[in-house]
Write a protein that holds these residues in place. Sequence first.
Motif, short mmCIF file in Angstrom:
data_model
loop_
_atom_site.label_atom_id
_atom_site.label_comp_id
_atom_site.label_asym_id
_atom_site.label_seq_id
_atom_site.Cartn_x
_atom_site.Cartn_y
_atom_site.Cartn_z
N TYR A 158 9.98 -20.54 29.36
CA TYR A 158 9.03 -20.73 28.25
C TYR A 158 8.74 -22.20 27.97
O TYR A 158 7.69 -22.53 27.43
CB TYR A 158 9.56 -20.07 26.96
CG TYR A 158 10.05 -18.66 27.17
CD1 TYR A 158 9.27 -17.73 27.85
CD2 TYR A 158 11.31 -18.26 26.70
CE1 TYR A 158 9.73 -16.45 28.06
CE2 TYR A 158 11.77 -16.97 26.90
CZ TYR A 158 10.98 -16.07 27.60
OH TYR A 158 11.44 -14.80 27.80
N PHE A 159 9.69 -23.08 28.32
CA PHE A 159 9.52 -24.51 28.02
C PHE A 159 9.93 -25.33 29.25
O PHE A 159 11.07 -25.23 29.71
CB PHE A 159 10.39 -24.92 26.82
CG PHE A 159 10.02 -24.20 25.55
CD1 PHE A 159 8.95 -24.64 24.77
CD2 PHE A 159 10.71 -23.06 25.14
CE1 PHE A 159 8.59 -23.97 23.61
CE2 PHE A 159 10.36 -22.38 23.98
CZ PHE A 159 9.29 -22.84 23.22
N VAL A 160 8.98 -26.14 29.74
CA VAL A 160 9.28 -26.98 30.90
C VAL A 160 10.31 -28.04 30.47
O VAL A 160 10.21 -28.58 29.36
CB VAL A 160 7.98 -27.69 31.38
CG1 VAL A 160 8.24 -28.54 32.61
CG2 VAL A 160 6.90 -26.67 31.64
N ASN A 161 11.27 -28.35 31.33
CA ASN A 161 12.35 -29.31 31.00
C ASN A 161 12.87 -29.06 29.58
O ASN A 161 12.73 -29.91 28.69
CB ASN A 161 11.87 -30.77 31.11
CG ASN A 161 11.44 -31.09 32.52
OD1 ASN A 161 11.96 -30.50 33.48
ND2 ASN A 161 10.47 -31.96 32.67
N PRO A 162 13.46 -27.90 29.37
CA PRO A 162 13.74 -27.46 27.99
C PRO A 162 14.71 -28.32 27.21
O PRO A 162 14.69 -28.30 25.99
CB PRO A 162 14.31 -26.05 28.18
CG PRO A 162 14.79 -25.99 29.58
CD PRO A 162 13.91 -26.91 30.37
#
Length: 500
Positions: A407-411
């Motif tokens: 859901y989130f790039v490079n979380p």
Amino acid sequence: MWTYLILISSIVYLFYRWFTSKYDYFIQRGLPAVKPKFPFGNTPAAYTQKRNFYYDLDEIYQSYRKKTPFVGYFEGGTPKLLVISPEIIKEILIKNFSHFHHNEFTEMFNKEADPIFGRNLAVLKGQEWKDKRTEISPAFSNNRLRSLFPLVEDALKSFRNFIVKEIPKNEPFDIREILAKFTTDVVASCIIGVDAQSFTKVKPEIREMGRKYMDFTSSDVQFKMLLLTFFPWIRKFKKISIINKEVNEFFINLMEQAVTMREKSNTKRDDYLSYLIELKKKKNLADIDMAAHGVTFFTDGFETSSLAIAYMLYEIANDKRVQEKLRKQINEELIDENGKIIYEKMLEHEYLDQIFHETLRLHPIIMFFNRECTEEIIFDCNGKDFKIEKGMSVNVPIYSIHRDPDYFVNPTEFVPERFDAENGGVKEFRNRGVLMPFGDGGRICIGMRFALMQSKAAVIEIVRNFELSVNNKTQKPLVLDPKQYMNIKVGGLWLDLKTI
Ligand code: HEM
């Protein structure tokens, strides 16, 4: 001697059989589930406190995140569900809210044992919860929040003066502690119309009592919570109070005094207290209900918000690029010619909003929340029907969802720009059910807009007046405190502040 030994062994055996009798609950129903271990099930940290309990939930999430929309697990001997799919989470919180309108708190606390916390909106259930939520919601209207802003500005002044006075000592600031003072001042002023003097008094009483009220780490409270999780049926026979009596009485008295003073003085102030007094007249509200409404705002509001602001400042201190970009925008867009914050612009300001949400994505203050099934319902689980039975507890692991790379790039990186308009903004992530720092649906946080308002104001005030950097005293990597149920890190958050 042998008779005793046989008797004790039989008791232990029977206890073991009874305690583990539900361990095949999910297998029998064909649902993916983690194999429980006696006696702690799948969440030993909740009992041993060797690490924060949330790490156990996160491990379950990580093992099952690509495999199933929800997974069964055990806390002690109690079967629970961890929901993994954002679609199912939305179904539970919003579409099928009528099947899930309680949470676990509603069973843990009650009005007889905890007269104030037992009346907290987060604890109430059924029609009573609905009535109280409807009763109190107008207190958080846009107009009322606007009229509270001058009180927030007063607290900001004490906050800034305190920092200016402390800077020559050349010591780092435990930002969590000073923000708890700030939000205590704000909330005391907005609810009870008094100055809590958290920054000026040596032993500020309201701050001390607030600290005690929210302290669930004492061995007494821990023991009671443990007892209630292992043997929930005890509540039917014995009323167990969790909140310290002295603290309860302090807040009830404070609230009563505030109401009496306000009624006598005829002061006109459009604050939360005046709303409660109107309510008392209209609905013949009992004193204890008045106190409960006031204390709820106090206890649910000050610590959550102070942590949120502390994490915002920590992330801003940690990232010079974000700090400079924000400071430039504050000076150019958010301050009027008299040096005052422009309220309407502050509320709508895109970058500040992105920083707020990116901070709470990485550091959600409430790391998971819970719903209890109030009416059975069938969900599809990997092509098979699974019936969630009445009474089943369902946990929503927002901390893990907020850090899921799907859901989130490079979380794990702090990047406020991930919420830029071209990515759909904050709204898009909220609509997808992957960003929920305030929960969602019928029980969404009632103080959300108040929290946003005071957090943004505090950040503007600090960033425009001080340069921030993280002090080495901050333990890195940040580790969750094993004893806390909120997102509190071991060792505090230490910042250096320099006047600009
Ligand atoms: C940044 C600050 C805050 C955060 C992160 C936060 C977060 C949350 C979360 C996650 C929930 C559970 C929602 C759900 O179950 O769907 C909640 C509920 C609640 N919050 Fe907040 N909160 C904050 C500030 C406040 C403030 C300032 C108040 C002041 C009144 C407040 C009052 C409540 C109440 C009364 C509930 C229970 C609502 C219900 O069950 O109907 N919170 N909050």
